[in-house]
Each structure stands twice: as C-alpha cells, then as structure tokens.
Design a protein around this motif. Structure first.
Motif, short mmCIF file in Angstrom:
data_model
loop_
_atom_site.label_atom_id
_atom_site.label_comp_id
_atom_site.label_asym_id
_atom_site.label_seq_id
_atom_site.Cartn_x
_atom_site.Cartn_y
_atom_site.Cartn_z
N THR A 15 -21.42 -3.92 62.31
CA THR A 15 -22.69 -3.27 62.67
C THR A 15 -23.20 -3.81 64.00
O THR A 15 -23.62 -3.04 64.87
CB THR A 15 -23.75 -3.50 61.58
N GLY A 43 -21.13 0.59 57.61
CA GLY A 43 -21.88 0.88 56.39
C GLY A 43 -21.00 0.90 55.16
O GLY A 43 -21.35 0.36 54.11
N SER A 46 -19.78 -2.84 54.42
CA SER A 46 -20.89 -3.67 53.92
C SER A 46 -21.27 -3.27 52.50
O SER A 46 -21.45 -4.13 51.63
CB SER A 46 -22.11 -3.54 54.82
N VAL A 77 -22.91 5.29 51.30
CA VAL A 77 -23.58 4.76 52.50
C VAL A 77 -22.91 5.28 53.77
O VAL A 77 -23.58 5.65 54.74
CB VAL A 77 -23.61 3.21 52.48
N THR A 81 -24.79 7.55 56.56
CA THR A 81 -24.83 7.12 57.96
C THR A 81 -24.30 8.22 58.87
O THR A 81 -24.85 8.49 59.94
CB THR A 81 -24.01 5.83 58.14
#
Length: 164
Positions: A15, A43, A46, A77, A81
């Motif tokens: 990120t 994303g 993580s 996620v 994103t």
C-alpha cells in the motif's frame, strides 16, 4: 498465524509503495483495466493476511478455514478497491474552471473600490474563494455585495453593486 500476519504486513508495505508506483502494472499491458493495480493487490493481500490471522487467533480455526476466510475477505476488499478507484478515475470529464465563468456571479468587496481605481473583491471560482482586483464605475464600500459584469484580465474584474 505468523504467515498470515506476514501477509497482512506485506500488504501494508505494498500500500505504501502504491503511492509511488501505482500504474506500473497497468503500463505492462494485459487489458485488465486496473484490476492488477497495486492498491487492489495490496488490499487483497492485507485482507487475506489479517482475516486469516483473526480467524486462527480469535476463532481458533485451522489453516484451511482461515485461508478460505482470508481469500474471501481479500477478494471482497480487492473488488471494492478496484470499483472505488474506477469511480474516482471516471470523475475527470468536468471542464476546468476559467476566469470567464465569473461573469454574472456575486461576491463581496474586501477593499473599497474608488472611482477610477482598483479595490479587491472576494469571489468563488469552482467553490474556492479567490480575491480579484476590481474596478467599478462608482465607488463601492467595503463589505458591499457586487455582481461581476466582465473579466478584465486573469486577475481583475469589472463589478457593479447589487441593487436590492
């Protein structure tokens, strides 16, 4: 569980790197339209790592259920994103504000405008307050509301007082 935490931390590092290197994977081609962008990958990784660690630590799940939960959360996620970044990029079609857009708008006198001289007015261009030099055919006092009659230059306007 250490592996999952490692993936979560690696995603946070990606990120941070995406702030500098985003767009690199898209430039390699493939026509995936941002689906393999660094923020999406970060994303996914993580969420996979941290969800897997939570599933193992808090829920006492085994490696396989924790991995499946992590992959599911990572996919969610990553997809979110990707959709969010596409929505942000699609917002670039609005024209840039120009000085001519000020004609017909109202503002307030900041520095009194004398006859034949310049004062200052506060106007709003694209929602942002901007001070312009202002000229008027009659003296206008500080705090008065004015209308912009014309744009004289990139930094000055001709105004008239608002008649109520």
């Amino acid at each position: 569980m250490a592996w999952f935490l490692g993936f979560g931390i690696a995603g946070l590092i990606v990120t941070a790197l995406s702030l500098v290197f985003d767009g690199f994977l898209e430039s390699l081609g493939g026509g995936l339209d941002g689906f393999l962008s660094l923020p999406v990958i970060a994303g996914f990784v993580s969420a996979l790592g941290f969800t897997g660690a939570i599933a193992m630590g808090a829920a006492g799940a085994g490696v396989v259920p924790a991995t499946l939960a992590g992959v599911g959360a990572g996919a969610l996620v990553g997809w979110a994103t990707w959709r969010f970044s596409r929505a942000l990029l699609r917002d670039g079609d609005a024209p840039a504000p120009r000085g001519e857009d000020l004609t017909g708008t109202s503002g307030a006198v900041v520095t009194a405008i004398p006859v034949g001289g310049y004062g200052e007015v506060l106007l709003y261009l694209a929602g942002q307050p901007v001070k312009y030099a202002a000229k008027a055919s009659a003296p206008i006092g500080r705090g008065s509301e004015v209308w912009v009659e014309s744009v004289l230059s990139p930094t000055s306007v001709a105004v008239r007082p608002v008649e109520r």
